[in-house]
Design a protein around this motif. Structure first.
Motif, PDB file in Angstrom:
ATOM      1  N   ARG A 140      18.443   2.190   9.881  1.00  0.00           N
ATOM      2  CA  ARG A 140      19.314   3.346  10.006  1.00  0.00           C
ATOM      3  C   ARG A 140      18.474   4.577  10.305  1.00  0.00           C
ATOM      4  N   PRO A 141      19.076   5.622  10.887  1.00  0.00           N
ATOM      5  CA  PRO A 141      18.301   6.816  11.241  1.00  0.00           C
ATOM      6  C   PRO A 141      17.466   7.318  10.065  1.00  0.00           C
ATOM      7  N   GLY A 142      16.159   7.461  10.325  1.00  0.00           N
ATOM      8  CA  GLY A 142      15.232   7.915   9.301  1.00  0.00           C
ATOM      9  C   GLY A 142      14.727   6.821   8.385  1.00  0.00           C
ATOM     10  N   GLN A 143      15.170   5.576   8.596  1.00  0.00           N
ATOM     11  CA  GLN A 143      14.766   4.478   7.725  1.00  0.00           C
ATOM     12  C   GLN A 143      14.193   3.338   8.559  1.00  0.00           C
ATOM     13  N   PHE A 144      13.516   2.407   7.884  1.00  0.00           N
ATOM     14  CA  PHE A 144      12.995   1.233   8.572  1.00  0.00           C
ATOM     15  C   PHE A 144      13.028   0.047   7.621  1.00  0.00           C
ATOM     16  N   ARG A 145      12.916  -1.142   8.220  1.00  0.00           N
ATOM     17  CA  ARG A 145      12.943  -2.388   7.452  1.00  0.00           C
ATOM     18  C   ARG A 145      11.560  -3.015   7.499  1.00  0.00           C
ATOM     19  N   VAL A 146      10.958  -3.233   6.341  1.00  0.00           N
ATOM     20  CA  VAL A 146       9.628  -3.824   6.258  1.00  0.00           C
ATOM     21  C   VAL A 146       9.731  -5.316   6.560  1.00  0.00           C
ATOM     22  N   VAL A 147       8.918  -5.781   7.506  1.00  0.00           N
ATOM     23  CA  VAL A 147       8.911  -7.206   7.853  1.00  0.00           C
ATOM     24  C   VAL A 147       7.626  -7.893   7.395  1.00  0.00           C
ATOM     25  N   ASP A 148       6.612  -7.120   7.059  1.00  0.00           N
ATOM     26  CA  ASP A 148       5.374  -7.695   6.531  1.00  0.00           C
ATOM     27  C   ASP A 148       4.591  -6.596   5.829  1.00  0.00           C
ATOM     28  N   ALA A 149       3.848  -6.961   4.806  1.00  0.00           N
ATOM     29  CA  ALA A 149       3.042  -5.997   4.064  1.00  0.00           C
ATOM     30  C   ALA A 149       1.851  -6.718   3.458  1.00  0.00           C
ATOM     31  N   TYR A 150       0.794  -5.952   3.238  1.00  0.00           N
ATOM     32  CA  TYR A 150      -0.430  -6.517   2.650  1.00  0.00           C
ATOM     33  C   TYR A 150      -1.146  -5.405   1.907  1.00  0.00           C
ATOM     34  N   SER A 151      -1.696  -5.734   0.753  1.00  0.00           N
ATOM     35  CA  SER A 151      -2.455  -4.751  -0.024  1.00  0.00           C
ATOM     36  C   SER A 151      -3.534  -5.478  -0.812  1.00  0.00           C
ATOM     37  N   ARG A 152      -4.733  -4.925  -0.763  1.00  0.00           N
ATOM     38  CA  ARG A 152      -5.824  -5.497  -1.552  1.00  0.00           C
ATOM     39  C   ARG A 152      -6.750  -4.368  -1.999  1.00  0.00           C
ATOM     40  N   ILE A 153      -7.169  -4.423  -3.256  1.00  0.00           N
ATOM     41  CA  ILE A 153      -8.161  -3.480  -3.765  1.00  0.00           C
ATOM     42  C   ILE A 153      -9.535  -3.950  -3.298  1.00  0.00           C
ATOM     43  N   VAL A 154     -10.214  -3.109  -2.501  1.00  0.00           N
ATOM     44  CA  VAL A 154     -11.514  -3.481  -1.937  1.00  0.00           C
ATOM     45  C   VAL A 154     -12.647  -2.606  -2.458  1.00  0.00           C
ATOM     46  N   ARG A 155     -12.314  -1.459  -3.046  1.00  0.00           N
ATOM     47  CA  ARG A 155     -13.328  -0.531  -3.583  1.00  0.00           C
ATOM     48  C   ARG A 155     -14.415  -0.237  -2.551  1.00  0.00           C
ATOM     49  N   LEU A 156     -13.971   0.174  -1.387  1.00  0.00           N
ATOM     50  CA  LEU A 156     -14.929   0.500  -0.324  1.00  0.00           C
ATOM     51  C   LEU A 156     -15.860   1.631  -0.742  1.00  0.00           C
ATOM     52  N   GLY A 157     -15.360   2.554  -1.551  1.00  0.00           N
ATOM     53  CA  GLY A 157     -16.182   3.708  -1.947  1.00  0.00           C
ATOM     54  C   GLY A 157     -17.008   3.495  -3.193  1.00  0.00           C
ATOM     55  N   GLU A 158     -17.142   2.264  -3.628  1.00  0.00           N
ATOM     56  CA  GLU A 158     -17.922   1.992  -4.838  1.00  0.00           C
ATOM     57  C   GLU A 158     -19.384   2.413  -4.646  1.00  0.00           C
ATOM     58  N   GLY A 159     -19.870   3.285  -5.514  1.00  0.00           N
ATOM     59  CA  GLY A 159     -21.245   3.760  -5.436  1.00  0.00           C
ATOM     60  C   GLY A 159     -21.481   4.862  -4.421  1.00  0.00           C
ATOM     61  N   LEU A 160     -20.450   5.242  -3.683  1.00  0.00           N
ATOM     62  CA  LEU A 160     -20.611   6.242  -2.624  1.00  0.00           C
ATOM     63  C   LEU A 160     -21.025   7.607  -3.165  1.00  0.00           C
ATOM     64  N   SER A 161     -20.449   8.018  -4.290  1.00  0.00           N
ATOM     65  CA  SER A 161     -20.761   9.342  -4.835  1.00  0.00           C
ATOM     66  C   SER A 161     -22.224   9.456  -5.248  1.00  0.00           C
ATOM     67  N   ALA A 162     -22.864   8.345  -5.578  1.00  0.00           N
ATOM     68  CA  ALA A 162     -24.267   8.379  -6.004  1.00  0.00           C
ATOM     69  C   ALA A 162     -25.228   8.245  -4.831  1.00  0.00           C
ATOM     70  N   THR A 163     -24.878   7.443  -3.830  1.00  0.00           N
ATOM     71  CA  THR A 163     -25.818   7.143  -2.745  1.00  0.00           C
ATOM     72  C   THR A 163     -25.478   7.836  -1.426  1.00  0.00           C
ATOM     73  N   GLY A 164     -24.220   8.214  -1.253  1.00  0.00           N
ATOM     74  CA  GLY A 164     -23.800   8.793   0.014  1.00  0.00           C
ATOM     75  C   GLY A 164     -23.577   7.761   1.102  1.00  0.00           C
ATOM     76  N   ARG A 165     -23.655   6.467   0.753  1.00  0.00           N
ATOM     77  CA  ARG A 165     -23.509   5.398   1.733  1.00  0.00           C
ATOM     78  C   ARG A 165     -22.544   4.327   1.219  1.00  0.00           C
ATOM     79  N   LEU A 166     -21.924   3.613   2.146  1.00  0.00           N
ATOM     80  CA  LEU A 166     -21.124   2.449   1.789  1.00  0.00           C
ATOM     81  C   LEU A 166     -22.065   1.287   1.524  1.00  0.00           C
ATOM     82  N   SER A 167     -21.873   0.600   0.413  1.00  0.00           N
ATOM     83  CA  SER A 167     -22.749  -0.520   0.073  1.00  0.00           C
ATOM     84  C   SER A 167     -22.371  -1.750   0.893  1.00  0.00           C
ATOM     85  N   GLU A 168     -23.330  -2.674   1.003  1.00  0.00           N
ATOM     86  CA  GLU A 168     -23.073  -3.903   1.759  1.00  0.00           C
ATOM     87  C   GLU A 168     -21.953  -4.724   1.126  1.00  0.00           C
TER      88      GLU A 168
END
Length: 451
Positions: A140-168
């Motif tokens: 409907r106008p302004g709305q949509f129907r979700v047909v697929d979704a995915y979510s995973r916690i990856v913690r990409l920023g783990e250690g970033l505040s200390a090193t300034g880099r993304l860890s391997e």
């Protein structure tokens, strides 16, 4: 090479653009001659038969000419078929395995009928803590129907505040999640998509190099968006949760590495797009991951929690536009709107859910006493008790109190008796903007409906 809107121009990347199909024409069998009614003689007067035919015509029923049988009636009465159009060159596409489409009921509005099939749009958000994908079709106008979704916690920023880099290790986790997202996108005919990365990739010294690796291994192109764009998209995704009689809202998105805050003035004429009413915004350089790493997230004492709140409060104090809604905050038409894992977790704990349920959380109202009680409850739990709660779990147990500290700093500066919880945000904002740009709600008939 990928275009700025995320659409890849080469085969084998994150999705394809497929040619539109013509709308299906409704079919129907012809109605044959009715048998004689009981008690009616075969030799009934001709004018009676004509009367019956006239009545049939008034009811829109087909009547066959003498000598035409019901079996060949469709051929006799059907208009001549137009010659098929010349076949256009087939678009370049990745072979797609057949998938059954769900049987759905069409809905009617404004003289147009819109089926459940239509163009498919996608939004991906790679944040400091999560990787999230949403695939949807217009509704409907302004709305949509979700047909697929995915979510995973990856913690990409783990250690970033200390090193300034993304860890391997962090990059490995993110790439594995993005490979799954890439496969999901390639298994559908995506009309348009926007795939974005936020604070971790913005801040990391090797953020751009990481995106090169993602392009090579996961075969998707990510766009690093700035903080202003991130704040605007979060607002766009939450428009449906702001009621019409609202004068002002402070919307906040507590992320893993940054927290976006938008001040929204709706006291004058309101336009359909909520983002048009942002009068001030900021992006705090702190999120649940960075704050938990700075102060510790496993064992949080009341003193540690107070220190975290004070740290974030100082950051808010440096925000020049923080008082732009002060003239509207005292009325009953002002409230807070939170879109983040922190507020959805608090809502789940408040409801006592044995399993997180988005349908019960999204749009939930919490009053100030509810929020105070939930934060006090979490502060009173040790790490293992937080792990054991089904709405927190092991992935969030060391982050949730850092999020509560950011929430407390926000509530301290913009006090409100009501907080609305949103289990939506940046991805929904992306989808809403893409669909609005394509005009799918203005011209629904071109996606398979009929005028």
């Amino acid at each position: 090479m990928a275009r700025g809107d995320g659409v890849s121009e080469s085969p084998g990347t994150h999705f394809r653009v497929q040619g539109e199909e013509s709308p299906r024409q409704p079919g129907g069998a012809a109605v044959g001659l009715e048998p004689a009614r009981p008690g009616q003689a075969d030799g009934a007067p001709a004018n009676a038969r004509k009367g019956r035919k006239r009545r049939k015509r008034r009811r829109g029923r087909k009547v066959f000419a003498p000598g035409t049988s019901p079996q060949n009636a469709d051929t006799a009465l059907a208009p001549a078929k137009a010659a098929p159009p010349a076949e256009a060159p087939a678009p370049i596409r990745i072979p797609e395995p057949p998938r059954p489409e769900p049987a759905g009921r069409a809905w009617e509005r404004g003289g147009a009928i819109h089926g459940r099939d239509g163009p498919v749009f996608a939004a991906l958000d790679l944040g400091t803590n999560n990787c999230r994908l949403l695939v949807a079709t217009p509704g409907r106008p302004g709305q949509f129907r979700v047909v697929d979704a995915y979510s995973r916690i990856v913690r990409l920023g783990e250690g970033l505040s200390a090193t300034g880099r993304l860890s391997e290790a962090a990059m490995d986790r993110a790439v594995e999640a993005l490979k799954i997202c890439g496969d999901k996108l390639r298994n559908r005919s995506i009309r348009r998509a926007r795939l974005v990365a936020t604070e971790a990739c913005r801040a990391a010294e090797n953020g751009v190099k990481f995106l090169d690796r993602v392009r090579e291994e996961a075969r998707i192109d990510l766009e690093i968006i700035d903080r202003q764009t991130e704040a605007r998209l979060a607002v766009s995704g939450c428009g449906a949760l702001v009621e019409r009689d609202t004068d002002a809202v402070v919307l906040f998105d507590i992320g893993g590495g940054s927290s976006e805050i938008a001040l929204i003035d709706l006291s004058r004429h309101r336009s359909p797009r909520l983002a048009n009413h942002i009068v001030s915004w900021t992006s705090l350089p702190v999120g649940v991951v960075s704050l938990a790493e700075r102060y510790g997230g496993r064992d949080v004492t009341p003193e540690t929690f107070a220190a975290m709140v004070a740290d974030v409060t100082e950051m808010i104090g440096a925000f020049d536009g923080r008082d732009r809604l002060s003239h509207l905050m005292k009325g009953s038409r002002f409230h807070l709107l939170g879109t983040s894992g922190t507020v959805t977790t608090l809502a789940g704990v408040h409801l006592g859910l044995e399993r997180y349920d988005r349908r019960r959380v999204d749009g939930l109202w919490l009053d100030s006493d509810n929020v105070d009680r939930m934060i006090a409850t979490l502060l009173g739990w040790d790490f293992q008790q937080r792990v054991a709660n089904p709405c927190i779990g092991a992935d969030r147990a060391d982050l949730v109190l850092a999020g509560c500290a950011i929430l407390e700093a926000i509530r301290g500066h913009w006090p409100s008796p009501r907080l609305r919880v949103a289990d939506r945000g940046l991805r929904e904002g992306i989808l809403s903007e893409l669909m609005a740009e394509e005009g799918v709600w203005r011209r629904p008939q071109q996606w398979g409906g009929r005028p």
